[in-house]
Design a protein around this motif. Structure first.
Motif, PDB file in Angstrom:
ATOM      1  N   TYR A   1      62.837  59.397  64.738  1.00  0.00           N
ATOM      2  CA  TYR A   1      63.517  58.156  64.366  1.00  0.00           C
ATOM      3  C   TYR A   1      65.046  58.249  64.392  1.00  0.00           C
ATOM      4  O   TYR A   1      65.737  57.437  63.781  1.00  0.00           O
ATOM      5  CB  TYR A   1      63.041  57.694  62.979  1.00  0.00           C
ATOM      6  CG  TYR A   1      61.548  57.405  62.905  1.00  0.00           C
ATOM      7  CD1 TYR A   1      60.895  56.727  63.938  1.00  0.00           C
ATOM      8  CD2 TYR A   1      60.789  57.821  61.817  1.00  0.00           C
ATOM      9  CE1 TYR A   1      59.533  56.463  63.878  1.00  0.00           C
ATOM     10  CE2 TYR A   1      59.420  57.559  61.752  1.00  0.00           C
ATOM     11  CZ  TYR A   1      58.799  56.880  62.784  1.00  0.00           C
ATOM     12  OH  TYR A   1      57.459  56.619  62.719  1.00  0.00           O
TER      13      TYR A   1
ATOM     14  N   SER B   1      63.449  53.069  64.524  1.00  0.00           N
ATOM     15  CA  SER B   1      61.973  53.099  64.478  1.00  0.00           C
ATOM     16  C   SER B   1      61.425  51.842  65.160  1.00  0.00           C
ATOM     17  O   SER B   1      61.168  51.858  66.363  1.00  0.00           O
ATOM     18  CB  SER B   1      61.500  53.233  63.035  1.00  0.00           C
ATOM     19  OG  SER B   1      61.937  52.145  62.228  1.00  0.00           O
TER      20      SER B   1
ATOM     21  N   HIS C   1      63.722  50.979  68.003  1.00  0.00           N
ATOM     22  CA  HIS C   1      64.046  52.079  68.928  1.00  0.00           C
ATOM     23  C   HIS C   1      63.900  51.648  70.386  1.00  0.00           C
ATOM     24  O   HIS C   1      62.985  50.892  70.721  1.00  0.00           O
ATOM     25  CB  HIS C   1      63.089  53.248  68.636  1.00  0.00           C
ATOM     26  CG  HIS C   1      63.552  54.552  69.194  1.00  0.00           C
ATOM     27  ND1 HIS C   1      63.471  54.859  70.531  1.00  0.00           N
ATOM     28  CD2 HIS C   1      64.107  55.637  68.590  1.00  0.00           C
ATOM     29  CE1 HIS C   1      63.953  56.075  70.727  1.00  0.00           C
ATOM     30  NE2 HIS C   1      64.351  56.566  69.562  1.00  0.00           N
TER      31      HIS C   1
ATOM     32  N   ARG D   1      58.473  53.305  68.994  1.00  0.00           N
ATOM     33  CA  ARG D   1      58.122  52.057  68.287  1.00  0.00           C
ATOM     34  C   ARG D   1      56.638  52.062  67.921  1.00  0.00           C
ATOM     35  O   ARG D   1      56.258  51.708  66.808  1.00  0.00           O
ATOM     36  CB  ARG D   1      58.453  50.827  69.149  1.00  0.00           C
ATOM     37  CG  ARG D   1      59.935  50.648  69.423  1.00  0.00           C
ATOM     38  CD  ARG D   1      60.292  49.202  69.728  1.00  0.00           C
ATOM     39  NE  ARG D   1      59.679  48.652  70.931  1.00  0.00           N
ATOM     40  CZ  ARG D   1      60.125  48.824  72.182  1.00  0.00           C
ATOM     41  NH1 ARG D   1      61.184  49.583  72.415  1.00  0.00           N
ATOM     42  NH2 ARG D   1      59.508  48.263  73.216  1.00  0.00           N
TER      43      ARG D   1
ATOM     44  N   ASP E   1      67.031  51.769  60.551  1.00  0.00           N
ATOM     45  CA  ASP E   1      67.476  51.493  61.927  1.00  0.00           C
ATOM     46  C   ASP E   1      68.893  50.927  62.015  1.00  0.00           C
ATOM     47  O   ASP E   1      69.252  50.027  61.243  1.00  0.00           O
ATOM     48  CB  ASP E   1      66.526  50.492  62.600  1.00  0.00           C
ATOM     49  CG  ASP E   1      65.153  51.080  62.886  1.00  0.00           C
ATOM     50  OD1 ASP E   1      64.636  51.831  62.028  1.00  0.00           O
ATOM     51  OD2 ASP E   1      64.597  50.787  63.952  1.00  0.00           O
TER      52      ASP E   1
ATOM     53  N   ARG F   1      67.461  44.921  70.360  1.00  0.00           N
ATOM     54  CA  ARG F   1      66.881  45.595  69.198  1.00  0.00           C
ATOM     55  C   ARG F   1      66.189  44.577  68.286  1.00  0.00           C
ATOM     56  O   ARG F   1      65.125  44.851  67.732  1.00  0.00           O
ATOM     57  CB  ARG F   1      67.964  46.363  68.421  1.00  0.00           C
ATOM     58  CG  ARG F   1      68.492  47.580  69.158  1.00  0.00           C
ATOM     59  CD  ARG F   1      69.552  48.314  68.351  1.00  0.00           C
ATOM     60  NE  ARG F   1      69.009  49.041  67.201  1.00  0.00           N
ATOM     61  CZ  ARG F   1      68.653  50.320  67.208  1.00  0.00           C
ATOM     62  NH1 ARG F   1      68.752  51.034  68.324  1.00  0.00           N
ATOM     63  NH2 ARG F   1      68.186  50.901  66.127  1.00  0.00           N
TER      64      ARG F   1
END
Ligand code: RM4
Ligand code: MN
Length: 399
Positions: free
Chosen positions: A106, A110, A113, A119, A147, A160
């Motif tokens: 990670y 996560s 990602h 993911r 994240d 994202r």
């Protein structure tokens, strides 16, 4: 007691009888900063011992009858056995907190990602948390993500966000039928340049893309300094999207200090928004939402003894909530209507300045509880017993 004092005890009684507070399993374990963890004697070595501690807090306070778990920290072989163990001791399993921030994979995120494989791994972990919710009878699966990015240009915000929404939609489909998903925001940390779920606007709009049972979790420590948290709470209630709180207090960053220990007036103002929503006459969206709001403590007790600190925190919240219950709402609304700034503000201050501790002591006594749960715990020998019995093994912490 005078008639008004009797009346006041009745008015604050819901802080004893109705306020449901959830304690975090990690608050009972060892914790610290990135500089040092100071271990304490008597700390739980298993999730079962954490449940025992939560049940003790429930017994002394008469509230706080659920405990939130953090996976994988609280992984056990048989979750239904853990839930049964809790039930036998008068507590239930609360929110299942997922953890997608402590694995090597990670590093770049996560659910957001860039790599589909990472993911997938994160999605599967949180789907597993949904299964744990099913097995423990929990009705909340909580998602907080570490994240984000550390440098401008490192990744694309919108891509994202798209990955985040798609991932959460998949997880949402795995929720138990009666369960809700809470999405928790945080302004920064561990990422330093941008965080994918950085504030309530992002959390709310993502939840709207995910489904009706996706709601926002407000961690009081996760805002920039000076942010008006009670205003956020009011709007989330109005949208029916306030899932719950991660309560704690802070002076600077995400300090995880005891709730109400730094700025009790802010805690009061937050409670005031909830009490107002609960008092809505019609079954408004806000009222229904406030009735389902989860009051969880998300705290760490790094240097203070843990159990007394949790009990004190529960009492701090009860005090703030009681003061909010004492606000004279008809007088407040009348002053607002008349544009009487000082009267309106004075109504709030009058309630806040009331010493509710004697009222709470009365209400507890009436409910057959210790008037001062904190002192009762200290005098009970519970702490000494823990220190004697919990020797050997590995104390639980953030791993
Ligand atoms: C995060 C966030 C989460 C909590 C973890 C331990 O900062 O507040 O709610 O689960 O810390
Ligand atoms: Mn939190």
């Amino acid at each position: 007691m005078t008639a008004t004092a009797v009346d006041s005890v009745a008015r604050i009684a819901p802080a004893i009888s109705q306020l449901e507070i959830e304690t975090p399993s990690w608050g009972y374990g060892n914790s610290g900063t990135r500089f040092k963890v100071f271990p304490q004697p008597g700390v739980p070595r298993t999730p079962f011992e954490k449940v025992e501690d939560a049940a003790t807090v429930a017994r002394f306070t008469g509230v706080a009858k659920s405990i939130a778990l953090h996976i994988p920290w609280d992984r056990v072989e048989d979750f239904s056995a853990l839930a049964a163990f809790a039930r036998e001791r008068g507590v239930r399993i609360g929110g299942i907190n997922s953890n997608t921030f402590q694995d090597e994979d990670y590093k770049l995120g996560s659910l957001c990602h860039p790599s589909l494989a990472v993911r997938r791994k994160a999605i599967e972990h949180i789907v597993d948390c949904c299964e744990i919710a099913r097995q423990t009878g929990s009705t909340v699966v909580k998602v907080w993500l570490g994240d984000g990015t550390n440098y401008p240009g490192q990744d694309d915000f919108r891509s994202r966000r798209q990955r985040l929404i798609a991932s959460l939609q998949e997880i949402y489909a795995a929720l138990p039928a009666n369960a809700r998903m809470f999405l928790e925001y945080k302004v920064y940390e561990p990422a330093f340049y941008h965080t994918d779920v950085q504030d309530w606007g992002q959390a709310l709009t993502v939840c709207q893309h995910v489904g009706e049972r996706a709601q926002v979790c407000v961690d009081t420590g996760h805002h920039a300094m000076g942010v008006n948290i009670e205003q956020i709470v009011a709007y989330l209630l109005q949208e029916g999207r306030l899932g719950g709180f991660d309560l704690n207090d802070k002076k600077y960053g995400d300090d995880d200090l005891m709730v109400g220990s730094i700025d009790p007036y802010q805690l009061f103002r937050i409670c005031h928004e909830l009490v107002k929503a609960l008092a809505d006459r019609d079954a408004s969206v806000a009222r229904t939402n406030a009735e389902q709001t989860v009051y969880m403590l998300d705290q760490c007790h790094n240097i203070e003894p843990k159990m007394p600190a949790v009990i004190r925190s529960v009492m701090n919240l009860q005090e703030a909530f009681s003061k909010a219950l004492l606000v004279d709402l008809p007088a407040l609304y009348a002053a607002q209507e008349q544009g009487d700034v000082l009267e309106a503000n004075g109504v709030l201050k009058d309630a806040y300045d009331t010493d509710v501790r004697p009222l709470l002591a009365q209400a507890r006594a009436r409910a057959g509880l210790a008037e001062d749960p904190y002192r009762a715990y200290l005098q009970s020998g519970e702490q000494e017993r823990r220190m004697e019995e919990r020797v050997g093994g590995v104390a639980m912490g953030w791993q």
